[in-house]
Design a protein around this motif. Sequence first.
Motif, mmCIF file in Angstrom:
data_model
loop_
_atom_site.group_PDB
_atom_site.id
_atom_site.type_symbol
_atom_site.label_atom_id
_atom_site.label_comp_id
_atom_site.label_asym_id
_atom_site.label_seq_id
_atom_site.Cartn_x
_atom_site.Cartn_y
_atom_site.Cartn_z
ATOM 1 N N LEU A 59 0.815 -1.217 0.000
ATOM 2 C CA LEU A 59 0.000 0.000 0.000
ATOM 3 C C LEU A 59 0.849 1.268 0.000
ATOM 4 O O LEU A 59 0.342 2.353 -0.198
ATOM 5 N N GLY A 60 2.143 1.108 0.291
ATOM 6 C CA GLY A 60 3.025 2.268 0.365
ATOM 7 C C GLY A 60 2.831 3.084 1.628
ATOM 8 O O GLY A 60 3.116 4.278 1.657
ATOM 9 N N CYS A 61 2.337 2.453 2.691
ATOM 10 C CA CYS A 61 2.016 3.174 3.930
ATOM 11 C C CYS A 61 3.253 3.593 4.712
ATOM 12 O O CYS A 61 3.204 4.516 5.504
ATOM 13 N N GLY A 62 4.380 2.903 4.530
ATOM 14 C CA GLY A 62 5.623 3.258 5.206
ATOM 15 C C GLY A 62 5.813 2.666 6.578
ATOM 16 O O GLY A 62 6.819 2.937 7.233
ATOM 17 N N ALA A 63 4.868 1.852 7.050
ATOM 18 C CA ALA A 63 4.992 1.257 8.387
ATOM 19 C C ALA A 63 6.251 0.408 8.497
ATOM 20 O O ALA A 63 6.934 0.436 9.522
ATOM 21 N N CYS A 64 6.576 -0.311 7.455
ATOM 22 C CA CYS A 64 7.761 -1.177 7.464
ATOM 23 C C CYS A 64 9.047 -0.353 7.569
ATOM 24 O O CYS A 64 9.940 -0.669 8.347
ATOM 25 N N ALA A 65 9.118 0.713 6.799
ATOM 26 C CA ALA A 65 10.311 1.561 6.804
ATOM 27 C C ALA A 65 10.505 2.239 8.153
ATOM 28 O O ALA A 65 11.636 2.462 8.581
ATOM 29 N N GLY A 66 9.417 2.525 8.826
ATOM 30 C CA GLY A 66 9.490 3.197 10.117
ATOM 31 C C GLY A 66 10.138 2.378 11.209
ATOM 32 O O GLY A 66 10.643 2.926 12.182
ATOM 33 N N VAL A 67 10.129 1.058 11.075
ATOM 34 C CA VAL A 67 10.719 0.203 12.109
ATOM 35 C C VAL A 67 12.056 -0.410 11.695
ATOM 36 O O VAL A 67 12.686 -1.100 12.489
ATOM 37 N N CYS A 68 12.497 -0.152 10.488
ATOM 38 C CA CYS A 68 13.746 -0.753 10.001
ATOM 39 C C CYS A 68 14.965 -0.022 10.574
ATOM 40 O O CYS A 68 15.215 1.138 10.235
ATOM 41 N N PRO A 69 15.744 -0.695 11.430
ATOM 42 C CA PRO A 69 16.894 -0.037 12.046
ATOM 43 C C PRO A 69 18.048 0.224 11.072
ATOM 44 O O PRO A 69 18.884 1.084 11.326
ATOM 45 N N ARG A 70 18.073 -0.493 9.955
ATOM 46 C CA ARG A 70 19.161 -0.336 8.984
ATOM 47 C C ARG A 70 18.782 0.570 7.817
ATOM 48 O O ARG A 70 19.570 0.763 6.897
ATOM 49 N N ARG A 71 17.548 1.077 7.825
ATOM 50 C CA ARG A 71 17.044 1.902 6.724
ATOM 51 C C ARG A 71 17.205 1.198 5.382
ATOM 52 O O ARG A 71 17.646 1.785 4.389
ATOM 53 N N ALA A 72 16.846 -0.070 5.388
ATOM 54 C CA ALA A 72 16.992 -0.899 4.192
ATOM 55 C C ALA A 72 15.768 -0.837 3.285
ATOM 56 O O ALA A 72 15.785 -1.396 2.195
ATOM 57 N N ILE A 73 14.708 -0.181 3.737
ATOM 58 C CA ILE A 73 13.476 -0.132 2.952
ATOM 59 C C ILE A 73 13.326 1.246 2.332
ATOM 60 O O ILE A 73 13.403 2.265 3.017
ATOM 61 N N TRP A 74 13.141 1.268 1.030
ATOM 62 C CA TRP A 74 12.979 2.504 0.294
ATOM 63 C C TRP A 74 11.758 2.365 -0.604
ATOM 64 O O TRP A 74 11.228 1.271 -0.781
ATOM 65 N N PHE A 75 11.307 3.465 -1.170
ATOM 66 C CA PHE A 75 10.087 3.462 -1.962
ATOM 67 C C PHE A 75 10.334 3.936 -3.382
ATOM 68 O O PHE A 75 11.078 4.886 -3.614
ATOM 69 N N MET A 76 9.729 3.238 -4.322
ATOM 70 C CA MET A 76 9.760 3.618 -5.724
ATOM 71 C C MET A 76 8.335 3.511 -6.241
ATOM 72 O O MET A 76 7.695 2.469 -6.055
ATOM 73 N N TRP A 77 7.842 4.566 -6.846
ATOM 74 C CA TRP A 77 6.481 4.613 -7.375
ATOM 75 C C TRP A 77 5.450 4.216 -6.317
ATOM 76 O O TRP A 77 4.478 3.518 -6.590
ATOM 77 N N GLY A 78 5.698 4.645 -5.072
ATOM 78 C CA GLY A 78 4.748 4.415 -4.000
ATOM 79 C C GLY A 78 4.725 3.002 -3.434
ATOM 80 O O GLY A 78 3.829 2.658 -2.685
ATOM 81 N N ARG A 79 5.726 2.214 -3.760
ATOM 82 C CA ARG A 79 5.793 0.829 -3.269
ATOM 83 C C ARG A 79 7.138 0.587 -2.582
ATOM 84 O O ARG A 79 8.170 1.089 -3.006
ATOM 85 N N ALA A 80 7.088 -0.208 -1.515
ATOM 86 C CA ALA A 80 8.307 -0.508 -0.752
ATOM 87 C C ALA A 80 9.220 -1.454 -1.523
ATOM 88 O O ALA A 80 8.761 -2.310 -2.285
ATOM 89 N N ASN A 81 10.497 -1.289 -1.310
ATOM 90 C CA ASN A 81 11.537 -2.177 -1.840
ATOM 91 C C ASN A 81 12.554 -2.381 -0.730
ATOM 92 O O ASN A 81 12.754 -1.494 0.090
ATOM 93 N N ILE A 82 13.211 -3.520 -0.723
ATOM 94 C CA ILE A 82 14.191 -3.818 0.313
ATOM 95 C C ILE A 82 15.577 -3.913 -0.298
ATOM 96 O O ILE A 82 15.802 -4.678 -1.237
ATOM 97 N N ASN A 83 16.493 -3.141 0.249
ATOM 98 C CA ASN A 83 17.888 -3.182 -0.164
ATOM 99 C C ASN A 83 18.525 -4.372 0.547
ATOM 100 O O ASN A 83 18.781 -4.323 1.749
ATOM 101 N N ARG A 84 18.770 -5.449 -0.181
ATOM 102 C CA ARG A 84 19.294 -6.682 0.411
ATOM 103 C C ARG A 84 20.673 -6.497 1.023
ATOM 104 O O ARG A 84 21.033 -7.196 1.967
#
Length: 81
Positions: free
Chosen positions: A15-40
Amino acid sequence: MKDRVALEVKTEMCLGCGACAGVCPRRAIWFMWGRANINRARCDLCYRCLPECPEAAIREKIPPAAGQVPSMKEKKGGGGG
């Protein structure tokens, strides 16, 4: 990096809500076109993002064992039957 367990986002479910990114201690989650992506490369598999996603769009991706090739049934997601 291909041969290790990783987290992936099913972007069609995100949904692109950002809840996942808000709890990521490594800031590994970023958004492209309103969707989350994970930097492995940054993700340390803490799994804090999994319970935060309201759509369960983040999943664990487990690579096949060395030398193991998934069958056509597994590729299509078919079960027994």
